[in-house]
Scaffold this motif. Structure first.
Motif, short mmCIF file in Angstrom:
data_model
loop_
_atom_site.label_atom_id
_atom_site.label_comp_id
_atom_site.label_asym_id
_atom_site.label_seq_id
_atom_site.Cartn_x
_atom_site.Cartn_y
_atom_site.Cartn_z
N VAL A 2 2.40 65.40 61.19
CA VAL A 2 3.36 66.60 60.36
C VAL A 2 2.33 66.60 59.49
O VAL A 2 1.76 67.20 58.21
N GLU A 3 1.75 65.54 58.66
CA GLU A 3 0.84 65.87 57.48
C GLU A 3 -1.04 66.36 57.60
O GLU A 3 -1.50 67.05 57.26
N GLY A 4 -0.92 66.51 59.42
CA GLY A 4 -2.16 67.19 59.81
C GLY A 4 -3.27 67.06 60.50
O GLY A 4 -2.86 65.32 60.14
N VAL A 5 -4.37 67.25 60.39
CA VAL A 5 -5.40 66.06 60.99
C VAL A 5 -6.87 66.57 60.59
O VAL A 5 -7.52 66.87 60.90
N ASP A 52 9.11 55.38 60.43
CA ASP A 52 10.21 56.01 60.57
C ASP A 52 9.25 57.25 61.88
O ASP A 52 8.43 57.27 62.38
N VAL A 53 10.37 58.25 62.34
CA VAL A 53 10.21 59.86 63.60
C VAL A 53 10.79 60.45 62.47
O VAL A 53 12.10 60.89 62.12
N MET A 54 9.86 61.92 63.13
CA MET A 54 10.44 63.11 62.66
C MET A 54 11.39 63.56 63.57
O MET A 54 11.35 63.61 64.82
N ALA A 55 12.77 63.59 63.00
CA ALA A 55 13.94 64.55 63.60
C ALA A 55 13.13 65.52 65.01
O ALA A 55 13.97 65.42 65.89
N ASP A 89 7.45 63.47 53.10
CA ASP A 89 6.74 64.05 52.72
C ASP A 89 5.12 64.09 52.84
O ASP A 89 4.94 63.45 53.81
N THR A 90 5.06 65.52 53.61
CA THR A 90 3.88 66.29 54.63
C THR A 90 2.66 65.46 53.86
O THR A 90 1.14 66.29 54.31
N ALA A 143 13.29 63.12 58.62
CA ALA A 143 13.16 62.11 59.69
C ALA A 143 14.23 61.03 59.90
O ALA A 143 14.71 60.99 59.07
N TYR A 144 14.06 60.08 60.95
CA TYR A 144 14.98 59.03 61.31
C TYR A 144 14.32 58.13 60.93
O TYR A 144 12.89 57.58 61.09
#
Length: 168
Positions: free
Chosen positions: A30-33, A125-128, A151-152, A160-161
């Motif tokens: 989610v932070e991008g690449v 953590d894993v994004m929901a 936080d992205t 996130a879980y």
């Protein structure tokens, strides 16, 4: 043939390309690449693995040191876990070309086995939104400790879980 092995420096170019593809398809990370090589080699990396399919690199996972202020680490410590014997499982992905062969599960199991061998607990953590990753961790018996906003780094947060490889 599909396999998992230790990551080599020569793998980073193919991994970076796979990560860009995964981001386009799944929005992960989610932070991008913007700098995939840097994202694949974060400070504190302890060990990394790649998944291959017919010798092509198609997946990745790594273990990194646990640091305070990482939501999963903080949740683990609050539950009685010891940060000194804890690592963070991170950067797990499989490119579309490698999917459907249980490589994500094999990477997560390899990480888990490595931690057990070294008497370490794993948190992460894993994004929901990443339901396939959630299913892998839960199938391997990991425990959901709660939820947090991730936080992205781009002015937004995503749900996130928080997971641990065992109960504290």
């Amino acid at each position: 043939m599909a396999a998992v092995r230790d990551r080599r420096p020569a793998d980073l170019e193919a991994l970076a390309a796979a990560l860009v593809e995964v981001h386009l398809v799944d929005g992960y990370p989610v932070e991008g690449v913007a700098d995939p090589r840097a994202w694949l080699t974060p400070p504190g990396t302890l060990h990394a693995w790649v998944a291959t399919l017919d010798d092509a690199v198609v997946g990745h996972a790594l273990a990194m040191t646990a640091q305070p202020e990482i939501a999963a680490v903080d949740a683990w410590v609050q539950r009685g876990g010891d940060i000194a014997t804890t690592i963070v499982g991170a950067r797990l992905f499989v490119a579309p070309a490698g999917r459907g062969r249980r490589l994500g599960t094999t990477l997560a199991r390899t990480l888990t086995d490595w931690a057990v061998h070294h008497a370490l607990d794993i948190v992460g953590d894993v994004m929901a939104k990443d339901t396939a990753a959630i299913a892998i961790y839960e199938r391997l018996g990991w425990h959901r400790m709660g939820a947090a906003m991730h936080d992205t780094g781009r002015g937004t947060q995503v749900p996130a879980y928080l997971y641990a490889s065992r109960e504290p």
